[in-house]
Every structure is written in structure tokens, then in C-alpha cells.
Design an enzyme around this catalytic site. Structure first.
Site, PDB file in Angstrom:
ATOM      1  N   ASP A  13     -13.762 -10.224  59.298  1.00  9.54           N
ATOM      2  CA  ASP A  13     -14.137 -10.065  60.702  1.00  9.54           C
ATOM      3  C   ASP A  13     -13.096  -9.192  61.395  1.00  9.54           C
ATOM      4  O   ASP A  13     -11.943  -9.590  61.533  1.00  9.54           O
ATOM      5  CB  ASP A  13     -14.208 -11.461  61.345  1.00  9.54           C
ATOM      6  N   ASP A 105     -19.213  -5.530  62.882  1.00  7.78           N
ATOM      7  CA  ASP A 105     -17.793  -5.758  62.591  1.00  7.78           C
ATOM      8  C   ASP A 105     -17.523  -6.969  61.703  1.00  7.78           C
ATOM      9  O   ASP A 105     -16.389  -7.394  61.578  1.00  7.78           O
ATOM     10  CB  ASP A 105     -16.992  -5.864  63.893  1.00  7.78           C
ATOM     11  N   GLU A 106     -18.549  -7.520  61.091  1.00  9.02           N
ATOM     12  CA  GLU A 106     -18.353  -8.683  60.228  1.00  9.02           C
ATOM     13  C   GLU A 106     -19.166  -8.539  58.953  1.00  9.02           C
ATOM     14  O   GLU A 106     -20.309  -8.093  59.004  1.00  9.02           O
ATOM     15  CB  GLU A 106     -18.920  -9.968  60.872  1.00  9.02           C
TER      16      GLU A 106
HETATM   17 MG   LIG Z   1     -14.931  -9.411  65.271  1.00 11.67          MG
END
Ligand SMILES: [Mg+2]
Length: 431
Positions: A13, A105-106
Site C-alpha cells: 500500500d 495504489d494498493e
Molecule cells: Mg495508500
């Protein structure tokens, strides 16, 4: 009792992703409070410096100015964020072939069995991944490693930013005892309220109940989450979603810059044609179309549209592009580049036709473009081009301004509303 690592799933993350990317692209912003989301009027992402001042996601901008007067407030630059996202997943794929892009973003990453290959434990693999992300992208990411996706996701939140939390089978109960119900992936506020009514306080209380409790209360999902939190591998890491993230991008800078509407439009049109030709060559169709224009001052504007059905037909996409162009082109501005992105690409067939669409027309245009592709393959890409592109074959008209009118209309049978769901986003770029 569970063995420690019957399976190892990593959840990676990126920390304060959009704000971190801005700081990576503009190093002068490092150490300063930065937020993105200027175009939305609320905070999309806040750098850790801004978070320390009490600025969080969703806070209105006028409030930010009070909390943190020296905060740098930036418009979202999704083009750059997507690029960083892509690179982050590419780095993850160097460590494991099974990577699931969960959001921009993960992502999840299957690490089971890779310790021998990397001559280190799972934490060590995560550290190397983090290191690669930091040195290559100049952003930090937090990694959680455990036996299931739900547990890995809890772990990555545990230490942020730039943390690694690995919880093997023997220590899951310690993690769960420190996890309030609302932090569990998949527990919404209604579920949390319901579980609280039954006297549960944390995730450990939930897994200590028999499976039938979870099942009776929450059905199939309850049973699945109960298993996941106990360290069973229920939700598989699926690399398939990677296709959804595929996109084709065609951008071209031109000199000299131009304020001529017809010329800039013709450029955008040519980007679209190139992107569509490439998509058709790979048998792909897009669900989303993005247009961006960049000015002489390196400012830009972009817009994206969700398409009624996946398409790679230039004919079908021109009216959508034209609508976006109308919205963002500013007369009197010197432009130096145009770009078109076909996003959310998927296999072209079987085509999904909507009820309201003229199927005959769509198929006919598909056949026409197959012929165009054949000719393009033999004689070069832009031998046949849409009429508006003709302006590019003439001498660049510079600032004289051409008067020819652009013609574009939605497909027969489609209302404008169905055709275009606008505006989905609008952003300005500053470099
Ligand atoms: Mg994040």
C-alpha cells in the site's frame, strides 16, 4: 494450531500516494505539507506533513487553509499518478508473477514459496520490494504479510508510513485482538453495529465465535471473512485484473505550439486514430476514453468519459472525443501537445451492445475500420484518415485560424446522456 507460513500473501500500500507522487515529481515540495484535490474542493490525498497538521482526506479546502495556511494545494494529476501506479506494479511483478492490482495504489502479491529464491524470509522480500519502490520511484509503501488477503490488508495498516508488518499463523490472535471491528476489510458500519450488539469488540471476538455465528449473521460473506481472519486462504490473489488496467496512450508534442482550434483538434484526432489502430491490432476495446491537452506554459487540462460499450472504433469514439475537446479547449491559448488514452481495455469480442444501440451501424463501422487497418498495415498508418485530420496534411496553418467546421454527432439511437457520462473528472496539470 496453524503453522506459521502455510501461505504468504503481501499487501503493498503506497503511503499518501497522490501527495507522495507530487513530492517525487517536484522535489522542492518534500518536507512541506502538500494536498491534492484542488479541482474537487476537498482533500483527495494529504502528505504526512499535512496529516501532522490535522489535514485529512475529505476535508474541504477552505478548512485546510485555516488548519494549515502554508499547505501547497495541487490539482490532481491522474496521468502521472497512473504512470507511478503502473511502475509500482511492475516492480511488484519482478518479485512475484501473481500480482493483483487492487486499486491505483494498493496491490496483493503471492509470495508463497519464494523464500528460497530470494534467500531470505518473507519480511526480507518485502523489504527489498519497498527498497526498489523507494529508489526507483522515490515514494514509500507499507507492506503487510500474512496468510490471507484480509489479514495482509490489516497488517499493512499497522505500521505506516514505510512499515513492514508480517504476522504468521502463530501470531494472528495478537493482531486480531488489536483490531477493532470497523478496521476489518468487508465490515461496513451496519455489520459493525450488528456485531457490537452481540457483544463483540474486536476481530478476535469474531473468529472466536463458531463459524455458524458468522454464517447466520452475515451469510456467505460472513463465513468467508471468518475463514480469512483465521488464516484460511479464501479470497485468491488474482492476477487477471491486470487486463483491466491495460491502456493505450498516444501523445504527441508539436512545434510550433498552436492556438488554432482545428489544428489542435486534428492532432487529438490523430492520437485517437493511432490508439484505436493499436487497440484493434491487439483485439482490444476500451471502456474509458481520456483526452488531455497541454499548453505552452506546461499547464494541461484533461477529461475522461466512460463509454456505453467497449469500443476500438474510431468512428464511435470521435463524437465522445469531440465533446471532451469542446469542454476543455480554451480559445486564445497556445497548445503544445495533445494526448488520448484508451483505458480499461478488454478483449474486443464478444461485443456488448446496449439495448438502445443501432447494432447494424456499429458492426458496419467495425468492418470499415478493419479495412482501414488492412490498408494501414500495407501503406502506413495514416494513409486513410478522418476528414478533420486533413488539416494536418496541409501546411500547418499556425495562428491564421482555419474556418472549417468540425462535424461530429453521437451514434444513431444514442442520446447524448447515454453516450457520455460527463464530467467524470477534470484536472489541471502544472509542471
Ligand atoms: Mg495508500
Amino acid at each position: 494450531m496453524l503453522r506459521s507460513w502455510p501461505r504468504a500473501i503481501a499487501h503493498v500500500d503506497a503511503d499518501a500516494f497522490f501527495a507522495s507522487v507530487e513530492q517525487a515529481v517536484h522535489p522542492e515540495l518534500k518536507g512541506r505539507p502538500v494536498i491534492t484535490g484542488a479541482e474537487r474542493g476537498i482533500v483527495s490525498a494529504a502528505s504526512y506533513e499535512a496529516k501532522a497538521r490535522g489535514v485529512a482526506r475529505g476535508v474541504p479546502l477552505h478548512h485546510v487553509k485555516k488548519l494549515c495556511p502554508d499547505c501547497v494545494i495541487l490539482p490532481s494529476d491522474y496521468e502521472t499518478y497512473s504512470l507511478y501506479s503502473k511502475r509500482m506494479f511492475e516492480i511488484m511483478r519482478r518479485f512475484s508473477p501473481i500480482v493483483e492490482e487492487y486499486s491505483i495504489d494498493e496491490g496483493f502479491c503471492e509470495l508463497t514459496g519464494l523464500r528460497r529464491l530470494f534467500h531470505c524470509d518473507y519480511r526480507g522480500i518485502a523489504a527489498r520490494m519497498q527498497e526498489a519502490i523507494l529508489t526507483e520511484l522515490d515514494i514509500t509503501a507499507s507492506v503487510g504479510i500474512s496468510l490471507s488477503k484480509s489479514l495482509a490488508k490489516l497488517c499493512s495498516k499497522f505500521r505506516k508510513p514505510h512499515g513492514i508488518t508480517a504476522v504468521g499463523g502463530r501470531h494472528i490472535h495478537l493482531l486480531l485482538a488489536r483490531t477493532p471491528l470497523e478496521k476489518v476489510w468487508g465490515f461496513g458500519s451496519n455489520t459493525v453495529a450488528l456485531l457490537a450488539k452481540h457483544g463483540l469488540k474486536n476481530a478476535l471476538d469474531f473468529v472466536d465465535r463458531p463459524e455458524s455465528f458468522a454464517s447466520n449473521l452475515m451469510g456467505k460473506i460472513g463465513r468467508e471473512l471468518w475463514g480469512e481472519l483465521r488464516g484460511e486462504y479464501v479470497y485468491k490473489v488474482s492476477a487477471e485484473d491486470a487486463d483491466r488496467q491495460l491502456s493505450i496512450s498516444k501523445t504527441k508534442t508539436f512545434t510550433p505550439p498552436s492556438a488554432d482550434r482545428n489544428y489542435v483538434w486534428a492532432r487529438a484526432l490523430r492520437n485517437l486514430e493511432s490508439a484505436c489502430i493499436k487497440a484493434r491490432r491487439h483485439g482490444l476495446a476500451a471502456r474509458r476514453l481520456v483526452l488531455h491537452l497541454r499548453t505552452q506554459q506546461f499547464e494541461g487540462a484533461g477529461l475522461e468519459a466512460k463509454l456505453v460499450r467497449a469500443s476500438s472504433s474510431t468512428n464511435e469514439l470521435v463524437p465522445v472525443l469531440a465533446e471532451m475537446f469542446e469542454k476543455i479547449f480554451k480559445p486564445g491559448t497556445l497548445y503544445r501537445a495533445t494526448g488520448v488514452v484508451l483505458a480499461e481495455l478488454a478483449d474486443e469480442r464478444p461485443a456488448q451492445f446496449t439495448l438502445f444501440e443501432d447494432v447494424g451501424h456499429a458492426l458496419a463501422s467495425e468492418r470499415a475500420f478493419e479495412a482501414v487497418d488492412e490498408i494501414a498495415e500495407r501503406f502506413g498508418k495514416h494513409t486513410i484518415f478522418l476528414a478533420d485530420g486533413a488539416v494536418l496534411s496541409e501546411q500547418h496553418a499556425g495562428e491564421r485560424g482555419l474556418t472549417a467546421e468540425r462535424k461530429s454527432r453521437p451514434l444513431k439511437g444514442e442520446t447524448k446522456r447515454q453516450h457520455l457520462k460527463l464530467p467524470l473528472l477534470r484536472f489541471n496539470l502544472r509542471h
